[in-house]
Enzyme design. Sequence first.
Site, PDB file in Angstrom:
ATOM      1  N   CYS A   1       0.876  -1.406   0.161  1.00 33.03           N
ATOM      2  CA  CYS A   1       0.074  -0.081   0.126  1.00 33.03           C
ATOM      3  C   CYS A   1       0.959   1.014   0.068  1.00 33.03           C
ATOM      4  O   CYS A   1       1.589   1.385   0.741  1.00 33.03           O
ATOM      5  CB  CYS A   1      -0.671  -0.340   1.609  1.00 33.03           C
ATOM      6  SG  CYS A   1      -1.972   1.358   1.213  1.00 33.03           S
TER       7      CYS A   1
ATOM      8  N   SER B   1       0.919   3.537   1.969  1.00 37.58           N
ATOM      9  CA  SER B   1       1.420   4.052   3.191  1.00 37.58           C
ATOM     10  C   SER B   1       2.583   3.309   3.324  1.00 37.58           C
ATOM     11  O   SER B   1       3.021   3.482   4.244  1.00 37.58           O
ATOM     12  CB  SER B   1      -0.437   3.369   3.724  1.00 37.58           C
ATOM     13  OG  SER B   1      -1.292   3.811   3.583  1.00 37.58           O
TER      14      SER B   1
ATOM     15  N   HIS C   1       5.006   5.355   2.425  1.00 43.97           N
ATOM     16  CA  HIS C   1       4.892   6.816   3.193  1.00 43.97           C
ATOM     17  C   HIS C   1       6.312   6.738   4.173  1.00 43.97           C
ATOM     18  O   HIS C   1       6.473   7.254   4.612  1.00 43.97           O
ATOM     19  CB  HIS C   1       3.631   7.693   3.500  1.00 43.97           C
ATOM     20  CG  HIS C   1       2.889   7.604   2.243  1.00 43.97           C
ATOM     21  ND1 HIS C   1       2.795   8.610   1.560  1.00 43.97           N
ATOM     22  CD2 HIS C   1       1.303   7.601   2.504  1.00 43.97           C
ATOM     23  CE1 HIS C   1       2.265   8.912   0.537  1.00 43.97           C
ATOM     24  NE2 HIS C   1       0.903   8.400   1.201  1.00 43.97           N
TER      25      HIS C   1
ATOM     26  N   HIS D   1      -0.008  -4.346   5.685  1.00 48.12           N
ATOM     27  CA  HIS D   1      -1.174  -3.919   6.626  1.00 48.12           C
ATOM     28  C   HIS D   1      -2.047  -4.701   5.814  1.00 48.12           C
ATOM     29  O   HIS D   1      -3.206  -4.216   5.979  1.00 48.12           O
ATOM     30  CB  HIS D   1      -1.011  -3.414   6.874  1.00 48.12           C
ATOM     31  CG  HIS D   1      -1.686  -1.505   5.644  1.00 48.12           C
ATOM     32  ND1 HIS D   1      -0.129  -1.331   5.981  1.00 48.12           N
ATOM     33  CD2 HIS D   1      -2.682  -0.986   5.414  1.00 48.12           C
ATOM     34  CE1 HIS D   1      -0.503  -0.489   4.226  1.00 48.12           C
ATOM     35  NE2 HIS D   1      -2.611  -0.106   4.597  1.00 48.12           N
TER      36      HIS D   1
ATOM     37  N   CYS E   1      -7.275  -3.667   3.229  1.00 44.81           N
ATOM     38  CA  CYS E   1      -7.230  -1.877   3.211  1.00 44.81           C
ATOM     39  C   CYS E   1      -8.066  -1.273   1.326  1.00 44.81           C
ATOM     40  O   CYS E   1      -8.685  -0.870   1.744  1.00 44.81           O
ATOM     41  CB  CYS E   1      -5.844  -1.767   3.072  1.00 44.81           C
ATOM     42  SG  CYS E   1      -5.362   0.153   3.429  1.00 44.81           S
TER      43      CYS E   1
END
Length: 291
Positions: free
Chosen positions: A47, A49, A52, A68, A176
């Site tokens: 993902c 994220s 990030h 995740h 997610c």
Amino acid sequence: MSTAGKVIKCKAAVLWEMNKPFSVEEIEVGPPKAKEVHIKMVATGICRSDDHVISGHLMTALPVILGHEAAGIVESIGEGVTSVKPGDKVIPLCAPQCGKCKSCKHPESNFCVKNDLSSGLQGKLQDGTTRFTCRGKPIHHYLGTSTFSQYTVVDEISVAKIDAASPLEKVCLIGCGFSTGYGSAVKVAKVTQGSTCAVFGLGGVGLSVIIGCKAAGAARIIAVDINKDRFAKAREVGATECVNPQDYDKPIEEVLQEMSNGGVDFSFEVVGRLDTMVCAKICFAISSSAI
């Protein structure tokens, strides 16, 4: 042979420093404590994220095992676990559900106060410790899941049992990407029957938004992307029209307003760029919603 109560050695992608590549390491995964679940990971997505964290735009404790968005099989359980058992197929939950806090009990919210984000991404399980070690050092968890590992340990509130027939390489996206997009359409925007929707960005989350709009009964779903190769899949999952902003000599928001007789009813920006956010905001009717 049962691994209950034993430390497992396995491979994991460890992030030791920001802006550095992952290092595939042999790690030790401790057994689950009370109210914890030990999972053998079968499939995991990547993902934005996670990226990030690598870039430093999302700060978490280091070193860490990211990931995740995944699915796996319960290896063993700690004392007091009742919702799953060894052999169950499960999805780890980056947004846990304790079922007791104010947020969990609110009909319009699901951001449990026991989420790792609420604690400032400290990278610990609910008891304040980790189950990972590498080179003799503790390794932090990420969002209570850490799926970039062959085995992980999560709190019972961070796992959901799924149907035994579920293909794990596909349902991992529910952890997610799919739930983010589908939920934005169905739960947040509450897309209405017969409405017109615009979806900016046709990656995994954008496609999930389209599926949600279709499930909610939208009459028109206009998919927007500069990559025409994504149009076929967008139509397959429910888009009624596909638009490439590069095909027009006017701003795409004007094009969409003309296509929808003054503006769409619901507008979704699934790119993460300021310019597309502005376009998504402008192209919908004044009385409608932009997400």
